[in-house]
Write an enzyme that holds these catalytic residues in place. Structure first.
Site, PDB file in Angstrom:
ATOM      1  N   TYR A 143       0.825  -1.213   0.000  1.00  0.00           N
ATOM      2  CA  TYR A 143       0.000   0.000   0.000  1.00  0.00           C
ATOM      3  C   TYR A 143       0.858   1.261   0.000  1.00  0.00           C
ATOM      4  O   TYR A 143       0.495   2.258  -0.599  1.00  0.00           O
ATOM      5  CB  TYR A 143      -0.883   0.041   1.256  1.00  0.00           C
ATOM      6  CG  TYR A 143      -2.194  -0.696   1.147  1.00  0.00           C
ATOM      7  CD1 TYR A 143      -2.232  -2.045   0.832  1.00  0.00           C
ATOM      8  CD2 TYR A 143      -3.399  -0.049   1.409  1.00  0.00           C
ATOM      9  CE1 TYR A 143      -3.440  -2.729   0.770  1.00  0.00           C
ATOM     10  CE2 TYR A 143      -4.614  -0.719   1.345  1.00  0.00           C
ATOM     11  CZ  TYR A 143      -4.627  -2.056   1.027  1.00  0.00           C
ATOM     12  OH  TYR A 143      -5.813  -2.719   0.959  1.00  0.00           O
ATOM     13  N   LYS A 193       2.998 -15.287   1.747  1.00  0.00           N
ATOM     14  CA  LYS A 193       3.170 -15.941   0.443  1.00  0.00           C
ATOM     15  C   LYS A 193       4.664 -16.157   0.278  1.00  0.00           C
ATOM     16  O   LYS A 193       5.312 -15.660  -0.651  1.00  0.00           O
ATOM     17  CB  LYS A 193       2.566 -15.042  -0.655  1.00  0.00           C
ATOM     18  CG  LYS A 193       2.460 -15.694  -2.018  1.00  0.00           C
ATOM     19  CD  LYS A 193       1.382 -16.753  -2.126  1.00  0.00           C
ATOM     20  CE  LYS A 193       1.426 -17.431  -3.487  1.00  0.00           C
ATOM     21  NZ  LYS A 193       0.510 -18.592  -3.579  1.00  0.00           N
ATOM     22  N   ASP A 225      -3.347 -18.002  -0.073  1.00  0.00           N
ATOM     23  CA  ASP A 225      -4.366 -18.693  -0.877  1.00  0.00           C
ATOM     24  C   ASP A 225      -4.996 -19.828  -0.065  1.00  0.00           C
ATOM     25  O   ASP A 225      -6.223 -19.993  -0.029  1.00  0.00           O
ATOM     26  CB  ASP A 225      -3.801 -19.177  -2.223  1.00  0.00           C
ATOM     27  CG  ASP A 225      -2.458 -19.889  -2.113  1.00  0.00           C
ATOM     28  OD1 ASP A 225      -1.862 -19.894  -1.024  1.00  0.00           O
ATOM     29  OD2 ASP A 225      -1.995 -20.446  -3.138  1.00  0.00           O
ATOM     30  N   ASP A 249      -6.325  -7.076   4.341  1.00  0.00           N
ATOM     31  CA  ASP A 249      -7.490  -6.476   3.681  1.00  0.00           C
ATOM     32  C   ASP A 249      -8.390  -7.578   3.142  1.00  0.00           C
ATOM     33  O   ASP A 249      -9.617  -7.545   3.309  1.00  0.00           O
ATOM     34  CB  ASP A 249      -7.004  -5.559   2.545  1.00  0.00           C
ATOM     35  CG  ASP A 249      -8.143  -4.825   1.878  1.00  0.00           C
ATOM     36  OD1 ASP A 249      -9.042  -4.338   2.598  1.00  0.00           O
ATOM     37  OD2 ASP A 249      -8.156  -4.738   0.632  1.00  0.00           O
ATOM     38  N   ASP A 253     -12.314  -8.975   4.851  1.00  0.00           N
ATOM     39  CA  ASP A 253     -13.625  -9.052   4.180  1.00  0.00           C
ATOM     40  C   ASP A 253     -14.170 -10.480   4.257  1.00  0.00           C
ATOM     41  O   ASP A 253     -15.375 -10.691   4.422  1.00  0.00           O
ATOM     42  CB  ASP A 253     -13.527  -8.637   2.706  1.00  0.00           C
ATOM     43  CG  ASP A 253     -13.814  -7.152   2.487  1.00  0.00           C
ATOM     44  OD1 ASP A 253     -13.436  -6.346   3.351  1.00  0.00           O
ATOM     45  OD2 ASP A 253     -14.415  -6.796   1.448  1.00  0.00           O
TER      46      ASP A 253
END
Ligand code: NAD
Ligand code: IPM
Ligand code: MN
Length: 364
Positions: A143, A193, A225, A249, A253
């Site tokens: 970000y 990751k 993942d 982020d 959600d």
């Protein structure tokens, strides 16, 4: 004691849900004999419209003078044509997080009693419940990494973002995750990751080092993942999920929706001195804005987090959380939580706020 809260309602459903949080806070003040002063400032799209900037100087000054910030949400189709840096998200929300060094984002998601059948999870999975705290690094990673931008022309034009993390940035958020886990189920799942990203390799290394200081907390690493999948299969086996900015982020959600709705997930964004900004994890929800049907619970629970973390008013925060639980357990719900066949019973944004405020008044 008297307190100053900067109120930045923002765009879309922001002002609608903020009005309900204010109702609930008014009852909390009465019941616990508090003196809270609120100063309202424009932020995001409304600030662009009124002042030509998503983060006007007066808004930033007001936030600096306050004990904490209660934030709604920003953004919407009206401002999407603007250059990225002038849009509400990149021009106000991210700069606020950066300005106050709000590196620690806490997003607590649990399956509320009474909402088990509202979760999109299979019933044998949702019946086991879950209680997850997403600890998201909020001021670093892809970000904020530089360089970021576009260059070249025509077919050769390219865009680039930089994912960057320092040992210090990883260590400070990891310590928070482990400390939080000590007060919960003593497990940290670090999401990365590391099979692809250099940042994730360093992330693992630093998290392993921090873990040595917390021998009572179990640590596991998981790829992002796989994490999104395992959350659907066995959410009850997660406790604290430690995430970089982008992965947090995404995970937040997902855990919001597993509880039944984006409108239930609150968040606290804190710096190292306890100053914080409190906001729903969801956005301005342009698809339902202006209809009076948004779920105000995430905003109301964000106000509870503000009382707990910045003002150290645990009892008042507990009262709000109990009042929300009471509403949900009694089937007092906004429409997005209901099947189409039950929508006739849906409560409006204002009815939810009234009920929760009354529950606080009656001693929830
Ligand atoms: P969103 O979170 O606004 O909406 C996603 C879905 O969740 C929509 O269907 C919406 O109706 C639903 N939803 C969200 N909050 C709800 C609530 N309280 N009650 C009921 N339903 C709710 O995400 P989006 O559509 O991707 O983004 C819309 C705008 O909000 C964009 O401009 C985005 O950048 C911005 N945004 C802002 C913030 C913030 O200010 N903190 C956070 C996320 C997105
Ligand atoms: C959130 C939002 C923001 C983020 C956007 C609006 C910049 O999605 O708070 O989760 O990505 O952090
Ligand atoms: Mn988000």
């Amino acid at each position: 004691m008297s307190y100053q809260i900067a109120v930045l309602a923002g765009d879309g459903i922001g002002p609608e849900v903020m009005a309900e949080a204010r109702k609930v806070l008014t009852e909390v003040e009465r019941r616990f004999d508090l003196n809270i002063e609120y100063s309202e400032y424009d932020v995001g799209g409304i600030a662009i419209d009124n002042h030509g900037s998503p983060l006007p100087g007066a808004t930033l000054k007001g936030c600096e003078a306050a004990d904490a910030i209660l934030f709604g949400s920003v953004g919407g189709p009206k401002w999407e044509h603007l250059p990225p840096n002038e849009q509400p998200e990149r021009g106000a929300l991210l700069p606020l997080r950066g300005h106050f060094d709000l590196f620690c984002n806490l997003r607590p998601a649990k399956l509320h009693t009474g909402l088990e059948h509202m979760s999109p999870l299979r019933s044998d999975i949702s019946s086991r419940g879950f209680d997850v705290l997403c600890v998201r690094e909020l001021t670093g990673g892809i970000y904020f990494g530089k360089p970021k931008g576009r260059q070249g022309e025509g077919e050769n034009e390219e865009a680039f973002d930089t994912m960057r993390y320092s040992r210090r940035e990883i260590e400070r958020i990891a310590r928070i995750a482990f400390t939080a886990a000590q007060g919960r189920n003593k497990k940290v799942t670090s999401v990365d990751k590391a099979n692809v990203l250099a940042c994730s390799v360093l992330w693992r290394e630093v998290v392993e080092l921090v873990a040595k200081d917390f021998p009572d907390v179990e640590l596991e690493h998981i790829y992002i993942d796989n994490a999104t999948m395992q959350l659907l299969r066995r959410p009850n086996e997660f406790d604290v999920m430690l995430c970089s900015n982008l992965f947090g982020d995404i995970i937040s959600d997902e855990i919001a929706m597993l509880t039944g709705s984006m409108g239930l997930l609150s968040s606290a964004s804190l710096n190292s001195s306890g100053f914080g900004m409190y906001e729903p994890a969801g956005g301005s929800a342009p698809d339902i804005a202006g209809k009076g049907i948004a779920n105000p619970v995430a905003q109301i629970l964000s106000a509870a987090l503000l009382l707990r973390h910045s003002l150290k008013l645990d009892e008042a925060a507990d009262a709000i959380e109990r009042a929300v639980s009471k509403a949900l357990a009694n089937g007092y719900l906004t429409g997005e939580l209901l099947d189409e066949s039950e929508r006739g019973n849906a409560k409006t944004t204002a009815q939810m706020g009234d009920y929760i405020a009354q529950a606080v008044r009656e001693g929830a």
